[in-house]
Design an enzyme around this catalytic site. Sequence first.
Site, PDB file in Angstrom:
ATOM      1  CG  HIS C  53      -6.410 -15.487 -58.855  1.00  0.00           C
ATOM      2  ND1 HIS C  53      -6.287 -14.197 -58.401  1.00  0.00           N
ATOM      3  CD2 HIS C  53      -6.987 -16.179 -57.845  1.00  0.00           C
ATOM      4  CE1 HIS C  53      -6.765 -14.114 -57.180  1.00  0.00           C
ATOM      5  NE2 HIS C  53      -7.209 -15.300 -56.817  1.00  0.00           N
ATOM      6  CG  HIS C 100     -10.628  -8.093 -55.443  1.00  0.00           C
ATOM      7  ND1 HIS C 100     -11.969  -7.949 -55.615  1.00  0.00           N
ATOM      8  CD2 HIS C 100     -10.402  -9.417 -55.503  1.00  0.00           C
ATOM      9  CE1 HIS C 100     -12.531  -9.129 -55.757  1.00  0.00           C
ATOM     10  NE2 HIS C 100     -11.605 -10.043 -55.686  1.00  0.00           N
TER      11      HIS C 100
END
Lengths: 158, 262, 768
Positions: C53, C100
């Site tokens: 990430h 998300h």
Amino acid sequence: MIINLRVWLKIPDAEAATVKNTLLRRMGYQGIIRDVRRERLLSIESDDVSDPDSLIKQLTRELVNENKENFAVSVGSLELSNGCVPVKVSLWIEDGEAISIKDRLVKRLGLKMIRSVQRANIWKLYIDGDDPESVARRIAEELLVNPNKDRYEIIKLG
Amino acid sequence: MRIAVIQFPGTNCEHETLVAVKECGMDGEIFRWNRPEQELCEFDGYVIPGGFSYQDRVRAGVIASKEPVMATLREEAANGKPIIGICNGFQILVESGILPFGDGVRLALAQNVMIRGGEIVRRGYYCAWTMLRHDAEERRCSGSYILRRGEILSIPIAHAEGNLVSSDKKVIERLIEDDQIVFRYCSERGDIISEFPVNVNGSTENIAGICNPEGNVLGMMPHPERAFFAWQLPWKHPRVRGYGPGRIVFESMRRYIEERRL
Amino acid sequence: MKVIGLADSELESSLRKAGIGMSVSEARSIATILGRDPTLAELFCYDAMWSEHCSYKSSRAVLREFLPTEGPNVVLGPVEDSGIVSIDDEWCVVISHESHNHPSQILPNEGAATGIGGIVRDVNCMGARVVATADPLRFGDPYGRESSRVRWVAEGVVDGIWQYGNALGVPVIAGDVVFSRCFDYNCLVNVVAIGVVRRDEIIRSRAPPGSGEKGYDVILVGKPTDSSGFGGVVFASDTLREEEEEANRGAVQIPDPFLKNVLFKANEDLFRLVREEGVEIGFKDLGGGGLTCASSEMGAAGGYGMELDLDMLHVAGEFPPEVLCIAETQERFLIIAPRELRERILRIYNEDWDLPNVYEGARASVIGRMTIHDRYIVRHRGEEVVNVPIKHLTGGIRYERAWRPRIRNLLEPAVKMPEDLNMVMLELLSSPNIASREHIYRYYDTEVQGNTVIRPGEADAGLIAPVRGKDFGIALSVDSNPFYGRISPYWGGATAVAEAMRNVAAIGATPSTLTDCLNFGNPEKPEAFWEFRESVRGLADAARNLWLKGYPDQPVPIVSGNVSFYNESPEGAVDPSPVIACVGIMKEISKAITMPLKESGDEVYLLGPRFDELGGSEYYRVIWGITGANVPVVRFPLERSMIYTVIDAVDREILRAAHDISNGGMAITAAEMCMLSDHGISIDISSLGDMRPDRLLFSESSGFIVEVVDGAEQEFVKIARSYNLNPVRIGRVSTGGIEIERDGKMLVRLDLEDARDAWSSGLREAMR
């Protein structure tokens, strides 16, 4: 049978903090209110089942977000700890959210034994002084309740 | 002519509301909730804009209603100055007891319920353009001062709790008798139909906005500041320059203040 | 923690036991650089910073190879939290795009809300006012094996978006929703946010020049740090297994739009202070990787080191240093500012905006200072718990992943000509992927801020006019079709770019910049990595070849993006989903047009020839239950010409309505133009060649259907011809229903009410 599911936040409860702050800073309850906590109460009426524990497990799994919430279950009576005045606030007008919860349980999860769901907030007021109950009534009427849609009761502790 | 646009923590419509105030030729500023409340007295009128003051904690509007600025606004209301509460501002005026009669909490703005054919078809938050019928007499209310009875406006709503209810039937009767119902949700032709989608949130008597007995305080769920310019209107309206129907609410406020001064 | 001298298996097990996800070789390389055993806190910091990430360790090489990130309008490419492109000489648009996905599958409400919360911080921290969001969503099959869970996820995600976004006060102006079985166990929740900022008021997310020499303050603002989201970054890069869901729940953060609303207003005061003082500060939001990520990236970007003292942090309890370093507590920002501003900055947050009374424990605290050395040093209870080379920490690592084509053996089927095309039309109109989005967008406050010109449902893109007194508007649209990506990840990427650009052109806006959020499976699997690589190649080719209008051979730049891997369960990976957002600039908002038909009698034209491209189409999927193979491709010069024609025609004010052809093909596109309108449409397809009617009507080859202002037909044709296009007049706006005929034979005749019923119920039923 009535399954009482009490749920409260593990993380800081911003709403309870706001109520406490408002009582202390804006409504003159300094020296009277020590703390405010909040629980939500779901009272679920169900037909008797052979294995209530597994039903309760299913209900808590669906209705409690364990990432941020703790819960306690009692069948029949409502068991609350001492030291506070619990004010139970619920809607007297139709509660759309309670109906949605019941629909979700019955229609989506197929829990046909569920007959009704009632929803309330329990405000646990930690009050110093002689007559905590009348203080709690005042707080309920001044802040926690709009009588045009809500009702409240002070829960007697056993 | 100075207007205070009151800002609570969580208010989110103060900037466009201030634009509307200024565009109508009034001076205005955003007034933060923790400024000294005495400074409020210097203003000629007030708008409590929409948003989620204190994130609707406990219930929409109630925490803000306990702020010191609201005590000052109650006095200024008694002095006859105009106050317009929009959406959350309406909720705050109801929770503070300034509306409807100035004598306590006589109404609630409960969760929206959309009812059609006797069935609940939807609940909760809803954002849509609605038609409003002005139901009060001309010059009855500060925020609709220059609107005639029966005029129809297209103005959007965006709220989860706008369903006006009272535990006392007489409250609604008194609102009707005293001509305190300013706006009602109506069809495009102006008919009052109690079902969704005309009655967009289940409100008693299709009530979208009310004033106090004196008419200087208006609370309304729809957002006139979002229908202020013609370019803000939905696709069916021609994309022209100029103003939209919401302007008349702010223009009314200005006229109300001007005429009161004479 | 002991690393040096341990056997691989021992090290592996002690890393896992500590909850650290990095590989054994990564841990060893850290020990080598430090020349000692790393502390536990150091390992956690590296683990977060070197996660997929934060470091893009698998994807960076591919992104570098293909993506065009520069262009004449680019002010800031994809180096910080958001990209920035210019609108005119004065104003810029700021855009960021993230996913998300994993959190939303586990806790839909909080997961989606946190997604919005993070993305708006990314835009705000550039000094910008956040003016709109868009939400591309992908859910599983609402009628499939996991229907109950799919609906629970979908409902929770929509609730999370509105509860957060509405309270914050940022309108949702665009978005899309696709339902497919491949998302049964991995929903995709992407969020796009845009903001506006004056070019000379941009604030950078880096330590400003001189900050090390002058020992600038490091100030943390916002919610008190807690343990929420501990391990969130690592979690966002892990494949989900059902038995782990409960355990994984601890990784999700709790957002607070109310505190954010107040923080944004306080930030505005900070920006004003900085402008008035004429000083440069560094400003960054805290997202994945928490304090360590934000602080070390800002320090490294400015070429400085820093020293932080965790005892000066405002906290919500007692936590060990590694938690304080990387916890993902929401609603926080980091400021690097000169010491002489300290008191005034603290006053803005702690007094003027009264953070401590708005949220218990929230405030601004000075937590450290900038230095000229190159170390990232963190102290806790007087002990040095982290002391590492700052650029090593932020530099991350790179992996060259292997790739191998995924073989699917998809064939183009031979389907019968349906007997009743009316039924086909109604079924398609009620497909959850085509039906009206009203059920969802009524939950969103599309009007707040009062800037909205075109709202969801009215056109292919949303439009806002965020700067009062200016004529320009910003258009926004999103797109990605997983069914195309399944057949060809390359064309899936290219068509997503083309459609997102067509969408903004359909209202008359000129595509200005793109963002990509790349949602794929496990990159350690060569097939998944191939899909990723192919999609990036496809979308980059489209961005390069569709050109920034007015600048031949210049790409439409991609200035922001995000990679989300591991969208995979034991049931398999999601279909390749490169979600594209396109920002368009509308010079004069008064000229923008919408989708519904306006005037009966107006002539209707088709732009874009029909090809036999039904692979991945709604028609194949809904009516025949198959995928097919002939996926729509992007013919770059043709696509460009169509987009330019529509933009020019809208600018000349000769179109009354336009809609781009996508899901459901030209027949559904035409029908959709009637849905909100009071008008019908009569179409004759006799002149469109001899392709079988169902193929012709439902092929999803790109194009537009436009309603031309009565009397301006010649002018429209002239514009199209100037781009070497041959527009075809296919019918008229009518007062009746939806009619399609060929050679005198009526193929479709639908009553508008029937069509509307089908179209308006499809999504509501799927989410019930």
